[in-house]
Write a protein that holds these residues in place. Structure first.
Motif, mmCIF file in Angstrom:
data_model
loop_
_atom_site.group_PDB
_atom_site.id
_atom_site.type_symbol
_atom_site.label_atom_id
_atom_site.label_comp_id
_atom_site.label_asym_id
_atom_site.label_seq_id
_atom_site.Cartn_x
_atom_site.Cartn_y
_atom_site.Cartn_z
ATOM 1 N N ASN A 144 1.037 -1.502 -0.272
ATOM 2 C CA ASN A 144 -0.026 0.002 0.238
ATOM 3 C C ASN A 144 0.954 1.051 -0.077
ATOM 4 O O ASN A 144 1.250 1.383 0.861
ATOM 5 C CB ASN A 144 -0.615 -0.009 0.902
ATOM 6 C CG ASN A 144 -2.020 1.023 1.770
ATOM 7 O OD1 ASN A 144 -1.706 2.156 1.149
ATOM 8 N ND2 ASN A 144 -3.236 0.330 1.961
ATOM 9 N N GLU A 147 0.080 4.416 3.094
ATOM 10 C CA GLU A 147 1.177 3.356 3.805
ATOM 11 C C GLU A 147 1.935 4.027 4.289
ATOM 12 O O GLU A 147 2.440 3.923 5.027
ATOM 13 C CB GLU A 147 -0.138 2.292 4.639
ATOM 14 C CG GLU A 147 -1.561 1.971 4.687
ATOM 15 C CD GLU A 147 -1.616 0.432 5.041
ATOM 16 O OE1 GLU A 147 -0.786 -0.576 4.441
ATOM 17 O OE2 GLU A 147 -3.271 0.245 5.728
ATOM 18 N N LYS A 150 3.971 7.315 4.907
ATOM 19 C CA LYS A 150 3.571 7.744 5.779
ATOM 20 C C LYS A 150 4.649 7.673 7.043
ATOM 21 O O LYS A 150 4.309 7.469 7.804
ATOM 22 C CB LYS A 150 1.996 7.496 6.346
ATOM 23 C CG LYS A 150 0.906 8.318 6.081
ATOM 24 C CD LYS A 150 0.004 8.358 5.864
ATOM 25 C CE LYS A 150 -1.265 8.963 4.895
ATOM 26 N NZ LYS A 150 -2.637 8.457 5.636
#
Length: 318
Positions: A144, A147, A150
């Protein structure tokens, strides 16, 4: 200095000091609680958590330090600061690390850097790194992107090597083509260390610049705006190379606040040089092991490297 501060310094400078460590919130192997427990076991009395590009582990870290009776630097992180190309030699890091330390930091303002870091990872760093890894023959599982962007350090860039036998063989073959004397067993025992040293190093086959449009001057201004101080991170070392005088002079000319004068891999000559630089330029001294748990080679508190342990008077400077 107030009596309360003097008392606290006297209480916490009896053990080892370590102001540069990493947890699972970036690229370390231990979560903040485990890290603090191990620090306590090794006699560390004052500690900072400095995860890359992220501060999500600080709450757990500060609570764990309180339970274990360790003095915590309340705010710490390691970020990247871009250097101008004209001061760099071939193979030098274009965006080396800087440590931010502080107390009563304006956490909400840290979002400026976090947002810039996330955007760059999403648009440039992760896609280009994956492309280069796949060009080497590595297999990268689906992930992902949102994700991973971050995260302080995207986990995909370490995880892919640890759970795929074919990827491990590709890494071993690549390294042994460069350093044939390195044993397969040694590489298998330290996969992440060798991956960082040979694949992600500056000029390596999967190297991608770590940040753009966030230079040293901007970082110094940013640190002051959030009520923190910026330190040159691990400028010396026997493994990753030593900072050049030209780059060191650039930092001091731009008004850097401090420098890590001790690191796990420093030589005695480097320790003496950095002490002189700090004194001559009135820089705050700091230092640390750059501990990553099993993902690195250094030991917390540098308990096994007496010559590189942080002098007790540095706690007073901080």
């Amino acid at each position: 200095m107030s009596k309360n501060i003097a008392k606290k310094i006297s209480q916490f400078n009896k053990g080892l000091l370590d102001f540069h460590t990493h947890s699972t919130h970036s690229d370390g192997a231990d979560n903040p609680t485990e890290l603090v427990r191990k620090a306590k076991e090794r006699g560390v009395s004052a500690l900072a958590l400095t995860d890359h590009n992220i501060i999500s582990g600080l709450k757990e870290f500060n609570e764990a330090c309180k339970r274990e009776g360790i003095l915590a630097i309340p705010f710490g992180t390691e970020i990247y600061g871009e250097l101008p190309s004209e001061i760099l030699s071939a193979g030098e890091n274009e965006a080396p690390d800087l440590i931010l330390l502080g107390k009563n930091v304006k956490i909400n303002l840290f979002k400026e850097y976090e947002e810039l870091s996330v955007k760059y990872k999403h648009e440039v760093f992760i896609p280009e790194t994956v492309q280069k890894l796949e060009k080497m023959g590595f297999s990268i599982a689906k992930f992902n992107l949102e994700e991973q962007s971050k995260m302080g350090v995207p986990t995909i860039f370490h995880n892919f090597i640890c759970d795929n036998k074919n990827n491990i063989e590709i890494l071993i073959k690549y390294i042994q083509n460069i350093e044939y004397k390195i044993a397969k067993e040694e590489i298998e025992k330290n996969l992440v260390v060798f991956l960082n040293k040979y694949v992600y190093r500056v000029g390596g086959p999967a190297y991608v610049k770590r940040i753009q449009n966030f230079g040293v001057e901007r970082i110094i201004e940013f640190a002051e705006a959030i009520n923190a101080r910026a330190f040159i991170a691990h400028p010396g070392g026997r493994v990753w190379g030593c900072i050049t005088k030209k780059v060191l002079d650039y930092y001091t000319e731009k008004g850097i606040h401090g420098i890590e004068v001790r690191n796990y891999f420093n030589t005695n000559e480097q320790n003496n040089w950095f002490d002189r630089v700090a004194k001559e330029n009135k820089l705050i001294r700091s230092g640390g092991s750059d501990y990553h748990g099993n993902n690195g080679m250094s030991k917390i508190g540098m308990y096994d490297s007496p010559e590189n342990q942080i002098p007790k008077d540095i706690l007073e400077e901080l």
